[in-house]
Write a protein that holds these residues in place. Sequence first.
Motif, PDB file in Angstrom:
ATOM      1  N   VAL A 180      58.968 -56.877  40.507  1.00  0.00           N
ATOM      2  CA  VAL A 180      58.995 -57.653  41.678  1.00  0.00           C
ATOM      3  C   VAL A 180      57.512 -57.821  42.381  1.00  0.00           C
ATOM      4  CG1 VAL A 180      61.306 -56.783  42.331  1.00  0.00           C
ATOM      5  CG2 VAL A 180      59.247 -55.553  43.050  1.00  0.00           C
ATOM      6  N   SER A 181      57.461 -58.574  43.166  1.00  0.00           N
ATOM      7  CA  SER A 181      56.047 -58.612  43.699  1.00  0.00           C
ATOM      8  C   SER A 181      55.740 -57.709  44.771  1.00  0.00           C
ATOM      9  CB  SER A 181      56.033 -60.105  44.982  1.00  0.00           C
ATOM     10  OG  SER A 181      56.293 -61.030  43.888  1.00  0.00           O
ATOM     11  N   GLY A 182      54.632 -57.135  44.839  1.00  0.00           N
ATOM     12  CA  GLY A 182      54.479 -56.158  45.555  1.00  0.00           C
ATOM     13  C   GLY A 182      52.906 -56.406  46.089  1.00  0.00           C
ATOM     14  N   ILE A 183      52.522 -55.390  47.164  1.00  0.00           N
ATOM     15  CA  ILE A 183      51.248 -55.558  47.927  1.00  0.00           C
ATOM     16  C   ILE A 183      50.206 -54.541  47.492  1.00  0.00           C
ATOM     17  CG2 ILE A 183      49.850 -55.909  50.024  1.00  0.00           C
ATOM     18  CD1 ILE A 183      52.191 -57.259  51.175  1.00  0.00           C
ATOM     19  N   GLY A 184      48.930 -54.794  47.226  1.00  0.00           N
ATOM     20  CA  GLY A 184      48.121 -53.508  46.922  1.00  0.00           C
ATOM     21  C   GLY A 184      46.625 -53.787  47.498  1.00  0.00           C
ATOM     22  N   GLY A 185      46.307 -52.486  47.864  1.00  0.00           N
ATOM     23  CA  GLY A 185      44.968 -52.607  48.609  1.00  0.00           C
ATOM     24  C   GLY A 185      45.013 -52.418  50.064  1.00  0.00           C
ATOM     25  N   GLY A 186      46.246 -52.268  50.564  1.00  0.00           N
ATOM     26  CA  GLY A 186      45.870 -51.687  52.144  1.00  0.00           C
ATOM     27  C   GLY A 186      45.314 -50.341  52.049  1.00  0.00           C
ATOM     28  N   ASN A 187      44.470 -50.417  53.238  1.00  0.00           N
ATOM     29  CA  ASN A 187      43.325 -49.226  53.369  1.00  0.00           C
ATOM     30  C   ASN A 187      43.069 -48.849  54.603  1.00  0.00           C
ATOM     31  OD1 ASN A 187      40.827 -50.412  54.037  1.00  0.00           O
ATOM     32  ND2 ASN A 187      41.551 -51.780  52.447  1.00  0.00           N
ATOM     33  N   PHE A 188      42.628 -47.780  55.065  1.00  0.00           N
ATOM     34  CA  PHE A 188      41.885 -47.502  56.194  1.00  0.00           C
ATOM     35  C   PHE A 188      41.057 -46.219  56.110  1.00  0.00           C
ATOM     36  CE2 PHE A 188      45.927 -44.912  56.440  1.00  0.00           C
ATOM     37  CZ  PHE A 188      45.575 -43.852  56.861  1.00  0.00           C
ATOM     38  N   LEU A 189      40.012 -46.446  56.824  1.00  0.00           N
ATOM     39  CA  LEU A 189      38.828 -45.330  56.415  1.00  0.00           C
ATOM     40  C   LEU A 189      38.787 -44.554  57.536  1.00  0.00           C
ATOM     41  CD1 LEU A 189      37.932 -48.213  54.958  1.00  0.00           C
ATOM     42  CD2 LEU A 189      35.476 -46.906  54.652  1.00  0.00           C
ATOM     43  N   ILE A 277      53.688 -51.136  54.301  1.00  0.00           N
ATOM     44  CA  ILE A 277      52.330 -50.514  54.301  1.00  0.00           C
ATOM     45  C   ILE A 277      51.827 -50.735  55.639  1.00  0.00           C
ATOM     46  CG2 ILE A 277      49.827 -51.388  53.731  1.00  0.00           C
ATOM     47  CD1 ILE A 277      50.711 -52.659  51.223  1.00  0.00           C
ATOM     48  N   ALA A 278      52.057 -51.625  56.602  1.00  0.00           N
ATOM     49  CA  ALA A 278      51.858 -51.531  58.019  1.00  0.00           C
ATOM     50  C   ALA A 278      52.484 -50.163  58.722  1.00  0.00           C
ATOM     51  CB  ALA A 278      52.189 -52.830  58.804  1.00  0.00           C
ATOM     52  N   GLU A 279      53.628 -50.010  58.365  1.00  0.00           N
ATOM     53  CA  GLU A 279      54.190 -48.798  59.050  1.00  0.00           C
ATOM     54  C   GLU A 279      53.444 -47.514  58.364  1.00  0.00           C
ATOM     55  OE1 GLU A 279      56.432 -48.021  60.991  1.00  0.00           O
ATOM     56  OE2 GLU A 279      56.908 -46.016  60.396  1.00  0.00           O
ATOM     57  N   ALA A 280      53.216 -47.604  57.088  1.00  0.00           N
ATOM     58  CA  ALA A 280      52.483 -46.344  56.568  1.00  0.00           C
ATOM     59  C   ALA A 280      50.998 -46.195  57.101  1.00  0.00           C
ATOM     60  CB  ALA A 280      52.321 -46.229  55.090  1.00  0.00           C
ATOM     61  N   MET A 281      50.248 -47.250  57.434  1.00  0.00           N
ATOM     62  CA  MET A 281      48.941 -47.562  58.011  1.00  0.00           C
ATOM     63  C   MET A 281      49.120 -47.023  59.583  1.00  0.00           C
ATOM     64  SD  MET A 281      47.092 -50.830  56.492  1.00  0.00           S
ATOM     65  CE  MET A 281      45.732 -50.546  57.700  1.00  0.00           C
ATOM     66  N   ARG A 282      50.042 -47.443  60.363  1.00  0.00           N
ATOM     67  CA  ARG A 282      50.410 -46.980  61.520  1.00  0.00           C
ATOM     68  C   ARG A 282      50.550 -45.145  61.590  1.00  0.00           C
ATOM     69  NH1 ARG A 282      53.079 -50.958  63.104  1.00  0.00           N
ATOM     70  NH2 ARG A 282      55.051 -50.240  61.867  1.00  0.00           N
ATOM     71  N   THR A 283      51.286 -45.034  60.698  1.00  0.00           N
ATOM     72  CA  THR A 283      51.850 -43.398  60.963  1.00  0.00           C
ATOM     73  C   THR A 283      50.708 -42.488  60.383  1.00  0.00           C
ATOM     74  OG1 THR A 283      54.102 -43.980  60.306  1.00  0.00           O
ATOM     75  CG2 THR A 283      53.688 -41.853  59.932  1.00  0.00           C
ATOM     76  N   GLY A 284      50.024 -43.033  59.449  1.00  0.00           N
ATOM     77  CA  GLY A 284      48.801 -42.289  58.882  1.00  0.00           C
ATOM     78  C   GLY A 284      47.603 -42.193  59.965  1.00  0.00           C
ATOM     79  N   HIS A 312      46.782 -60.816  52.416  1.00  0.00           N
ATOM     80  CA  HIS A 312      47.505 -60.087  53.415  1.00  0.00           C
ATOM     81  C   HIS A 312      46.662 -59.200  54.437  1.00  0.00           C
ATOM     82  CE1 HIS A 312      51.387 -60.757  51.187  1.00  0.00           C
ATOM     83  NE2 HIS A 312      50.466 -60.708  50.062  1.00  0.00           N
ATOM     84  N   HIS A 313      46.450 -59.223  55.636  1.00  0.00           N
ATOM     85  CA  HIS A 313      45.496 -58.907  56.415  1.00  0.00           C
ATOM     86  C   HIS A 313      46.186 -57.947  57.499  1.00  0.00           C
ATOM     87  CE1 HIS A 313      42.977 -62.548  55.849  1.00  0.00           C
ATOM     88  NE2 HIS A 313      43.063 -61.847  54.703  1.00  0.00           N
ATOM     89  N   PHE A 314      45.815 -56.501  57.388  1.00  0.00           N
ATOM     90  CA  PHE A 314      46.232 -55.512  58.498  1.00  0.00           C
ATOM     91  C   PHE A 314      45.305 -55.437  59.382  1.00  0.00           C
ATOM     92  CE2 PHE A 314      48.165 -55.035  54.063  1.00  0.00           C
ATOM     93  CZ  PHE A 314      49.440 -55.105  54.282  1.00  0.00           C
ATOM     94  N   HIS A 315      45.543 -56.118  60.639  1.00  0.00           N
ATOM     95  CA  HIS A 315      44.750 -55.866  61.844  1.00  0.00           C
ATOM     96  C   HIS A 315      45.003 -54.583  62.441  1.00  0.00           C
ATOM     97  CE1 HIS A 315      42.988 -59.900  61.698  1.00  0.00           C
ATOM     98  NE2 HIS A 315      43.797 -60.151  61.053  1.00  0.00           N
ATOM     99  N   LEU A 316      43.910 -53.581  62.399  1.00  0.00           N
ATOM    100  CA  LEU A 316      44.295 -52.279  62.912  1.00  0.00           C
ATOM    101  C   LEU A 316      44.822 -52.182  64.590  1.00  0.00           C
ATOM    102  CD1 LEU A 316      41.308 -50.196  61.651  1.00  0.00           C
ATOM    103  CD2 LEU A 316      43.543 -50.395  60.510  1.00  0.00           C
ATOM    104  N   HIS A 317      44.005 -53.035  65.146  1.00  0.00           N
ATOM    105  CA  HIS A 317      44.604 -53.026  66.600  1.00  0.00           C
ATOM    106  C   HIS A 317      46.064 -53.780  66.676  1.00  0.00           C
ATOM    107  CE1 HIS A 317      40.528 -52.961  68.899  1.00  0.00           C
ATOM    108  NE2 HIS A 317      40.535 -52.094  67.802  1.00  0.00           N
ATOM    109  N   GLU A 318      46.367 -54.430  65.948  1.00  0.00           N
ATOM    110  CA  GLU A 318      47.802 -55.094  65.942  1.00  0.00           C
ATOM    111  C   GLU A 318      48.823 -54.115  65.698  1.00  0.00           C
ATOM    112  OE1 GLU A 318      48.110 -58.780  64.035  1.00  0.00           O
ATOM    113  OE2 GLU A 318      46.828 -59.661  65.063  1.00  0.00           O
ATOM    114  N   ILE A 319      48.496 -53.515  64.320  1.00  0.00           N
ATOM    115  CA  ILE A 319      49.684 -52.400  63.924  1.00  0.00           C
ATOM    116  C   ILE A 319      49.821 -51.439  64.470  1.00  0.00           C
ATOM    117  CG2 ILE A 319      49.216 -53.440  61.413  1.00  0.00           C
ATOM    118  CD1 ILE A 319      47.806 -51.063  60.673  1.00  0.00           C
ATOM    119  N   LEU A 320      48.464 -50.951  65.319  1.00  0.00           N
ATOM    120  CA  LEU A 320      48.580 -49.675  66.268  1.00  0.00           C
ATOM    121  C   LEU A 320      49.130 -50.129  67.577  1.00  0.00           C
ATOM    122  CD1 LEU A 320      45.483 -48.281  64.795  1.00  0.00           C
ATOM    123  CD2 LEU A 320      47.592 -47.285  64.727  1.00  0.00           C
ATOM    124  N   SER A 321      49.365 -51.240  67.911  1.00  0.00           N
ATOM    125  CA  SER A 321      49.494 -51.465  69.435  1.00  0.00           C
ATOM    126  C   SER A 321      51.210 -51.370  69.639  1.00  0.00           C
ATOM    127  CB  SER A 321      49.224 -52.984  69.682  1.00  0.00           C
ATOM    128  OG  SER A 321      49.889 -53.905  69.091  1.00  0.00           O
TER     129      SER A 321
END
Lengths: 321, 272
Positions: A180-189, A277-284, A312-321
């Motif tokens: 299937v299609s997936g997404i790679g490279g979600g990240n946070f530092l 990925i957004a849920e995992a970034m938010r939780t992490g 695919h862009h995961f804006h930190l402020h958006e996913i954490l708001s």
Amino acid sequence: MNDESKHPDTDNEAEANRPLEINGVRIEATFAEAFDMKATRVIITAMDEIWAEHAASAMSGFGTSVIDCKLEIDIERRLLPSETPDGRPGIALLAFAMSGGDLEKQITRRAGQCVLTCPTTALFAGLTDEVPRDKRIALGKTLRFFGDGNQISKVIDGTRFWRIPVMDGEFICQHDAPRVSGIGGGNFLLVARDLHAASRAARAAIGAIDPIPDVITPFPGGVTRSGSKVGSKYKSLIASTNDAYCPTLRGITDSQLGDGENAVLEVVLDGLSYDAIAEAMRTGIRAACSSCGEHGLVAVTAGNYGGKLGRHHFHLHEILS
Amino acid sequence: MTRWHLQRRGTDGNDSAPVSIDASNIRLSWMTGKSAAQINELPVGADGRSVRLGDLFELTMDDSPTDRIVVEGELDHVHGLAAMHDRGDFEIIGSAGHYAACGMTGGRVCVRGDAGDYVAAPCGARRSGMSGGVIEIHGGVGNYAGHRMRRGTLMVRGSAGSMLGGSMVAGTICVGGATGNGLAVGMKRGSVILADAANVVRQADQDEDGAKRRYSSPIRFDPAFFGLYHEPMFQEITQMLLRLPVFRTRADRHVGGLGEVIFAATAETAVS
């Protein structure tokens, strides 16, 4: 592509640039940039959890980054006997590659060398998606030939399985698995005052991400210290150290680190969907800030390439708001 | 989706009632899209004559979540029920005659009673027996069950007659009760799973019909693949085996076959 991934980087700049802190940790107004990958889920079962763990560890070894491993693969979660196709303890792994060909080549090789070889194990597809035959990854379809003509096929509820004779009895393996299609490279530092604080924050983040389905963090312990930028002064290298976040290069290169920011660790995520990925970034990120905000974690930021590498862009402020 | 219910018309005290009915024309694939009047006109063989289906069965049609034929009544002289069944469900409430589900290629057949000879065997002059789907027999079956079977699963809660799995090419047969003589004669591949193997072991020990030479030496076997079957009847039958040491023998060695007969060791098999 879902709606969330269409956000232009400059949507409502004022909103995006507003200061955000969680437990005293600065959340940078930036985004993680991820790209399309091909993905699959496989399930390894065994007589007991120990053999399943051995096989899963072997199969997910050397599977941290497509840059050189050609596959990003990790344990997604442990499965109860009631959750597996054959009613034995199992482990689900998610695997991601840049192309369907790479995915098939790597999964088939790893299944043959790491699962077929491990006592008492069996291997099954972990996705039930109906996909065309050319978008399926060979498992038993290829491995059956190891049976040298003594392999037995069973079609059960429309699914073909192979029973391959091996020295401990039989290796049971599903014929193929959907791709299937997936997404790679979600990240946070995680930017910290010192390495101890960065390490604690990273472990808290990974501990919180672990139970989330459809996501893996393929690096050792879920974390990497060798975040990279694209390209190098050496022509043969396609990636090299992310000098902007190397504390020892502060003052030499164009550093993004300020005073008191002396250690950075990166969490990289691959997932089956944007939402996962957004849920995992938010939780992490929340877990890291909650546990280490007052103990040395200074800031959270994310890696991107100006929006040119992935859609695919995961804006930190958006996913954490 | 439609449910076709065929109730066998009463035969009590009716001397002219057919002795033998060939119901192999009753097929879900043919009935789909037909009106009740058209279905009632379906020709069915009765003692060698062609009669209307409506003369022998009372048809009712309802909406249903799945396409389903239900045949009910006194059916032990009705042969060929669910012949060449290829989709949906075919339920037989009562004991079926011979050739039930012969030549079946898909879907599901359930017999809530016994079935006669040649269950899942070839239909008519065809070479292959059942080649797909699932058959669930709540009672026993007669002789030649699974003859020339090629794929699919046949589950029998009760006993089976002689020549079970004869000339079988592939597929799975699972039997909860005793089996007769000639088990797996000419079997090439496939699996026969027996909860009660006493008769088979006795035959092999006494070398009846060369039985000892048909089977390889039994070896201890961990049937991990049983876990892949989620059919309640399969689980019910195999649970009986899994309480005991399980053995496997390969059959039929006379024809170089690589089929397997899986059974449990019991006190009876150990003594015999």
